[in-house]
Scaffold this active site. Structure first.
Site, PDB file in Angstrom:
ATOM      1  N   ASP A  57       0.826  -1.203   0.000  1.00 20.85           N
ATOM      2  CA  ASP A  57       0.000   0.000   0.000  1.00 20.85           C
ATOM      3  C   ASP A  57       0.868   1.264   0.000  1.00 20.85           C
ATOM      4  OD1 ASP A  57      -2.467   1.145  -0.033  1.00 20.85           O
ATOM      5  OD2 ASP A  57      -3.093   0.375   1.913  1.00 20.85           O
ATOM      6  N   HIS A  63       2.862   3.618  -8.803  1.00 18.26           N
ATOM      7  CA  HIS A  63       2.727   2.187  -9.111  1.00 18.26           C
ATOM      8  C   HIS A  63       3.990   1.662  -9.772  1.00 18.26           C
ATOM      9  CE1 HIS A  63      -1.316   2.369  -7.830  1.00 18.26           C
ATOM     10  NE2 HIS A  63      -1.824   2.951  -8.899  1.00 18.26           N
ATOM     11  N   LEU A 108      12.494 -19.500  -4.263  1.00 16.46           N
ATOM     12  CA  LEU A 108      11.318 -18.797  -3.755  1.00 16.46           C
ATOM     13  C   LEU A 108      10.121 -18.903  -4.701  1.00 16.46           C
ATOM     14  CD1 LEU A 108      10.388 -16.363  -1.639  1.00 16.46           C
ATOM     15  CD2 LEU A 108      10.760 -14.970  -3.651  1.00 16.46           C
TER      16      LEU A 108
HETATM   17  C1  V0D Z   1       1.193  -1.765  -8.640  1.00 18.43           C
HETATM   18  C2  V0D Z   1       2.814  -2.169  -6.125  1.00 18.43           C
HETATM   19  C3  V0D Z   1       4.273  -6.325 -10.320  1.00 18.43           C
HETATM   20  C4  V0D Z   1       1.342  -2.458  -6.173  1.00 18.43           C
HETATM   21  C5  V0D Z   1       3.629  -3.010  -7.065  1.00 18.43           C
HETATM   22  C6  V0D Z   1      -1.855  -5.509 -12.240  1.00 18.43           C
HETATM   23  C7  V0D Z   1       0.527  -1.866  -7.312  1.00 18.43           C
HETATM   24  C8  V0D Z   1       3.481  -2.612  -8.496  1.00 18.43           C
HETATM   25  C9  V0D Z   1       3.180  -6.989 -10.832  1.00 18.43           C
HETATM   26  C10 V0D Z   1       3.172  -8.323 -11.443  1.00 18.43           C
HETATM   27  C11 V0D Z   1       1.731  -4.000  -9.643  1.00 18.43           C
HETATM   28  C12 V0D Z   1       2.035  -9.110 -11.404  1.00 18.43           C
HETATM   29  C13 V0D Z   1       2.031 -10.379 -11.950  1.00 18.43           C
HETATM   30  C14 V0D Z   1       3.175 -10.870 -12.530  1.00 18.43           C
HETATM   31  C15 V0D Z   1       4.312 -10.108 -12.575  1.00 18.43           C
HETATM   32  C16 V0D Z   1       4.317  -8.839 -12.027  1.00 18.43           C
HETATM   33  C17 V0D Z   1       2.093  -6.127 -10.623  1.00 18.43           C
HETATM   34  C18 V0D Z   1      -0.051  -5.287 -10.586  1.00 18.43           C
HETATM   35  C19 V0D Z   1       0.381  -4.151  -9.959  1.00 18.43           C
HETATM   36  C20 V0D Z   1      -1.500  -5.432 -10.871  1.00 18.43           C
HETATM   37  F1  V0D Z   1       3.192 -12.114 -13.036  1.00 18.43           F
HETATM   38  N1  V0D Z   1       3.904  -5.153  -9.817  1.00 18.43           N
HETATM   39  N2  V0D Z   1       2.575  -5.015 -10.008  1.00 18.43           N
HETATM   40  N3  V0D Z   1       0.794  -6.293 -10.927  1.00 18.43           N
HETATM   41  N4  V0D Z   1       2.143  -2.832  -8.987  1.00 18.43           N
END
Ligand code: V0D
Length: 263
Positions: A37, A54, A148
């Site tokens: 968050d 993000h 991991l």
């Molecule tokens: C935005 C902070 C990696 C939270 C981290 C679509 C919000 C960065 C992924 C990710 C997000 C997901 C699946 C995967 C590889 C990478 C990701 C989302 C948001 C939501 F196989 N960061 N990340 N997915 N944020």
């Protein structure tokens, strides 16, 4: 001045290394779950758009994943997108849905090098095809890795997960393939999307919110909860280390009085 700064930096690295050595000698949590968050707030503080937060948060995912892997954590579940997040502006959702592809384009070779295995919980069907494709490719490519487990919770909601389990059990009972008396905690565990993972023993939520927000309600029954005011893009190895140290300093009893002062 620069030399003094560099010396300070070197001292910090040594201090962190000492702490790593110390935590390694004690119990490392098997499964850490994180509610990431504070990305929007991080951006706002810098007068930047939320999406910049993000994007910065994605860099933190990489750093914390590598660090958890080095410490010997077996599974790391990251709450990346909740079923509630669909209520956000379309433009923000579109940006978010590009992050898995970007993350994997840059990071997949490193995941292979380090033996990290990508998995996902949540409802994949509702994700855009390009997002789904990127994730499926990562899961496929890393499926034999032994390090991991990097488990992304995407379009995940815990109550909905439990509704699915209950329907499945009701169906089996009504078809006569399951006896009501055979329903127990282990059976329910085995039907959850996390069935293949160890039970989470540590939950971290960043950015000062003190709520579970429909995240792994069943699975977190015995976990230690750590809430920190640090915003996710600012969450670093030192912060993760601090959380592990706090975890190790807690007296985990699972409701028993083991280790308590008697009499
Ligand atoms: C935005 C902070 C990696 C939270 C981290 C679509 C919000 C960065 C992924 C990710 C997000 C997901 C699946 C995967 C590889 C990478 C990701 C989302 C948001 C939501 F196989 N960061 N990340 N997915 N944020």
């Amino acid at each position: 001045m620069l030399r003094k700064l560099m010396r300070k930096k070197t001292e910090d690295v040594h201090l962190l290394n000492d702490r790593i050595e110390a935590v390694r000698k004690r119990q490392i949590p098997n499964h850490v779950a994180i509610i990431m968050d504070g990305n929007g707030r991080w951006a706002k503080q810098r007068k930047m758009p939320r999406i910049a937060g993000h994007h910065e948060g994605m860099k933190t995912v990489r750093q914390i994943t590598n660090f958890a892997n080095e410490l010997g954590v077996k599974a790391l579940t990251l709450y990346a997108f909740s079923t509630e997040n669909w209520k956000r502006p379309k433009i923000e959702i579109d940006f978010l849905m590009n992050l898995p592809g970007e993350f994997l384009n840059t990071y997949l070779p490193e995941l292979m090098e380090k033996g990290i295995k990508v998995e996902m919980i949540g409802n994949m069907d509702a994700l855009p095809a390009h997002t789904r494709k990127a994730i499926i490719k990562a899961i496929e490519t890393t499926k034999d890795n032994q390090g991991l487990i990097l488990n992304f919770a995407m379009n995940y909601g815990s109550r909905l997960e439990l509704v699915h389990v209950m329907k499945e059990l009701a169906k089996e009972v009504s078809e006569g393939t399951l006896e009501i008396n055979s329903i127990n905690e282990n059976l329910i565990d085995s039907k959850l999307m996390t069935a293949h993972l160890p039970e989470p023993d540590l939950l971290i939520r960043t950015s000062g919110e003190v709520r579970l927000s429909n995240f792994m309600l069943w699975q977190l029954a015995y976990a230690e909860f750590i809430f920190t005011n640090v915003l996710w893009p600012d969450f670093n190895e030192e912060c993760f280390m601090q959380a592990i140290e706090d975890f190790q300093n807690r007296d985990r009893r699972f409701g028993s009085l083991e280790g308590d002062q008697k009499g």
